[in-house]
Design a protein around this motif. Sequence first.
Motif, PDB file in Angstrom:
ATOM      1  N   ALA A 117       4.005  21.226  11.404  1.00  0.00           N
ATOM      2  CA  ALA A 117       3.872  20.560  12.873  1.00  0.00           C
ATOM      3  C   ALA A 117       3.626  19.163  12.522  1.00  0.00           C
ATOM      4  N   LEU A 118       2.983  18.857  11.723  1.00  0.00           N
ATOM      5  CA  LEU A 118       2.692  17.349  11.200  1.00  0.00           C
ATOM      6  C   LEU A 118       3.915  16.814  10.464  1.00  0.00           C
ATOM      7  N   SER A 119       4.480  17.640   9.854  1.00  0.00           N
ATOM      8  CA  SER A 119       5.545  17.196   9.068  1.00  0.00           C
ATOM      9  C   SER A 119       6.926  16.579  10.148  1.00  0.00           C
ATOM     10  N   ILE A 120       7.091  17.727  11.137  1.00  0.00           N
ATOM     11  CA  ILE A 120       8.068  17.513  12.103  1.00  0.00           C
ATOM     12  C   ILE A 120       7.710  16.166  13.010  1.00  0.00           C
ATOM     13  N   LEU A 121       6.328  15.934  13.171  1.00  0.00           N
ATOM     14  CA  LEU A 121       6.018  14.778  13.980  1.00  0.00           C
ATOM     15  C   LEU A 121       6.061  13.394  12.854  1.00  0.00           C
ATOM     16  N   GLU A 122       6.091  13.535  11.663  1.00  0.00           N
ATOM     17  CA  GLU A 122       6.376  12.571  10.725  1.00  0.00           C
ATOM     18  C   GLU A 122       7.785  12.015  10.785  1.00  0.00           C
ATOM     19  N   ARG A 123       8.786  13.088  10.972  1.00  0.00           N
ATOM     20  CA  ARG A 123      10.048  12.711  10.953  1.00  0.00           C
ATOM     21  C   ARG A 123      10.227  12.197  12.276  1.00  0.00           C
ATOM     22  N   CYS A 124       9.883  12.432  13.301  1.00  0.00           N
ATOM     23  CA  CYS A 124      10.085  11.507  14.554  1.00  0.00           C
ATOM     24  C   CYS A 124       9.673  10.251  14.606  1.00  0.00           C
ATOM     25  N   VAL A 125       8.899   9.768  13.612  1.00  0.00           N
ATOM     26  CA  VAL A 125       8.331   8.146  13.590  1.00  0.00           C
ATOM     27  C   VAL A 125       8.787   7.565  12.388  1.00  0.00           C
ATOM     28  N   MET A 167       0.931  -1.057   0.265  1.00  0.00           N
ATOM     29  CA  MET A 167      -0.154   0.123  -0.061  1.00  0.00           C
ATOM     30  C   MET A 167       0.926   1.257   0.018  1.00  0.00           C
ATOM     31  N   GLU A 168       0.483   2.309  -0.816  1.00  0.00           N
ATOM     32  CA  GLU A 168       1.395   3.472  -1.019  1.00  0.00           C
ATOM     33  C   GLU A 168       1.145   4.228   0.226  1.00  0.00           C
ATOM     34  N   TYR A 169       2.553   4.778   0.588  1.00  0.00           N
ATOM     35  CA  TYR A 169       2.458   5.596   2.008  1.00  0.00           C
ATOM     36  C   TYR A 169       2.044   6.958   1.573  1.00  0.00           C
ATOM     37  N   THR A 170       1.377   7.591   2.523  1.00  0.00           N
ATOM     38  CA  THR A 170       0.813   8.909   2.565  1.00  0.00           C
ATOM     39  C   THR A 170       1.286   9.633   3.769  1.00  0.00           C
ATOM     40  N   ALA A 171       1.825  10.887   3.324  1.00  0.00           N
ATOM     41  CA  ALA A 171       2.318  11.823   4.242  1.00  0.00           C
ATOM     42  C   ALA A 171       1.049  12.079   5.591  1.00  0.00           C
ATOM     43  N   LEU A 172       1.784  12.265   6.513  1.00  0.00           N
ATOM     44  CA  LEU A 172       0.571  12.667   7.660  1.00  0.00           C
ATOM     45  C   LEU A 172      -0.243  13.790   7.292  1.00  0.00           C
ATOM     46  N   TYR A 173       0.410  15.214   6.761  1.00  0.00           N
ATOM     47  CA  TYR A 173      -0.532  16.282   6.569  1.00  0.00           C
ATOM     48  C   TYR A 173      -1.375  15.911   5.534  1.00  0.00           C
ATOM     49  N   ARG A 174      -1.242  15.184   4.611  1.00  0.00           N
ATOM     50  CA  ARG A 174      -2.351  14.796   3.487  1.00  0.00           C
ATOM     51  C   ARG A 174      -3.151  13.721   4.001  1.00  0.00           C
TER      52      ARG A 174
END
Length: 531
Positions: free
Chosen positions: A217-225, A1-8
């Motif tokens: 904020a969502l992009s930073i959160l995504e980097r952390c996980v 399944m294709e990954y989708t960025a958190l902000y999207r």
Amino acid sequence: MEYTALYRKFRPLNFDEMVGQTHITKTLKNQIISNRIGHAYLFNGGRGTGKTSAAKIFARAINCLNPKDGEPCNECEICKAILSGSLTDVVEMDAASNNSVEDIRSIRDEVNFLPTLAKYRVYIIDEVHMLSTGAFNALLKTLEEPPAHVKFILATTEPQKLPATILSRCQRFDFKRISNDDIIKRLEIVCQKAQIDATKEALEIIAILSEGAMRDALSILERCVQEGNNKIDENKVKELVGIPPITFVNKIVKNIIEYDAPGALNSLDEVIKEGKDLQNLIWEIIKYVKDILIYKTSKNLAIYNKEEIKQIEELTKDISKERLINLIYSLSEIQNDIKWSTQKEIMLQTGIIKLCISTQNDGIKELRKKVEDLEQRINTGNIQIQTNRTQEKQKATTINTQNSISNQDVKPKKTGENLKNISSEEYWPKVLENLKNTGKMVLYSNLINTKAKQKDDLTLEIIFPNGLTPFGKTLLERPENINELSKLVSMECGKVMRIKYIDEKEYVQKQENSIEDMVKNLDIPINIIDE
């Protein structure tokens, strides 16, 4: 399944899910409910504040087959087609890459055709300020009088670049910066849905770093996980974005406050060796100094633990609010210099050194102010002037305080005793301790390493083994400091005392000559006697 960025993945699907823009969503919903939909809208605001999300929700809401309270249902055929991007009646265009006259002309030709499925044909033009002058002119007539089935939504971060003719034809909505509290609440919802275990402190740091942009904020959160571990704490966030630990920041700020340039450079080198980002470092230093100022003013800090607050409290004892404010301004200038410099490390090091030696600049300012005051007093006739070209310079400064301290202020600590027999070695430490306890830290700090010797019944010599600097001399000669020091000495002795400063070293001869040079600017050699 294709990954989708958190902000999207977690983009708002209706107006109620939008964060911090209630003043806009409420108006748009009321327009939809009352069927008073305009033909052109301008969404203005900073990055990541919800302009494009609001435009997409609005496009679905006005075309939805089953709208409810101005919200799209997101379940009908039209809503699903818009969400999947398959409906040609809703067109999204990026003006940054499609800014020519031909691009706008194609829109102008299309608006005459009726929509295929939806009620309205909606054009969402993002970064509209990037359009060329010719493109704006081509858009102007269509934007002013479009067909009834066409709606325009323009989005921009720089509305000042739009022609006035375009602005006047749009309903303008200003998206404000999202507050940290609102960002934290939204991040908590996202973490819950995405099964991310994040601490409150980590979310607070992410909210601060995002600077009011929910997408950031969502992009930073995504980097952390992305490391495979869904547990996020304060240290992990700081490590990923290059923020140095609070211990390093505390060391650097403490060294600056204490004018310790070597110590500040050593602390700075430790951070640089860790590979921390210099922009984040200077940002953290500014924020830390700001928090010290807030604590000194209101005794209120929320995001620090007890040990960190204790460290901040210690720093507030050695610095004034005025200097903290000046430090923030100076550090901000260093931040701007670093941003545009190719030698960021050098600029930061020299900037920190400059802050550590600013005490000399403060001394020069004090001396200049003193000379200006003297000139003003001469011009107004408030002092007496005696000229004596053969007068030799005294190596020690004698200050007679008998006129400034009345005998009524001097009260012996014990009656019936011969107080003259009390040695200066006994009461001088008490005088210094009294200055410290009463909060007169500036006067105390300039007298820490001094010794006192009673020359005769009326004179006390204060000896400076390490020399008396021009700044220290200027400070000690202030009337309020003379009165305070003489009063304390006289109270210990039980009688009015005269003070004499003794400089045991001549290494400050050059600095003292600077005072003479400034006084020579008055054009005449003077000996000033206060009335």
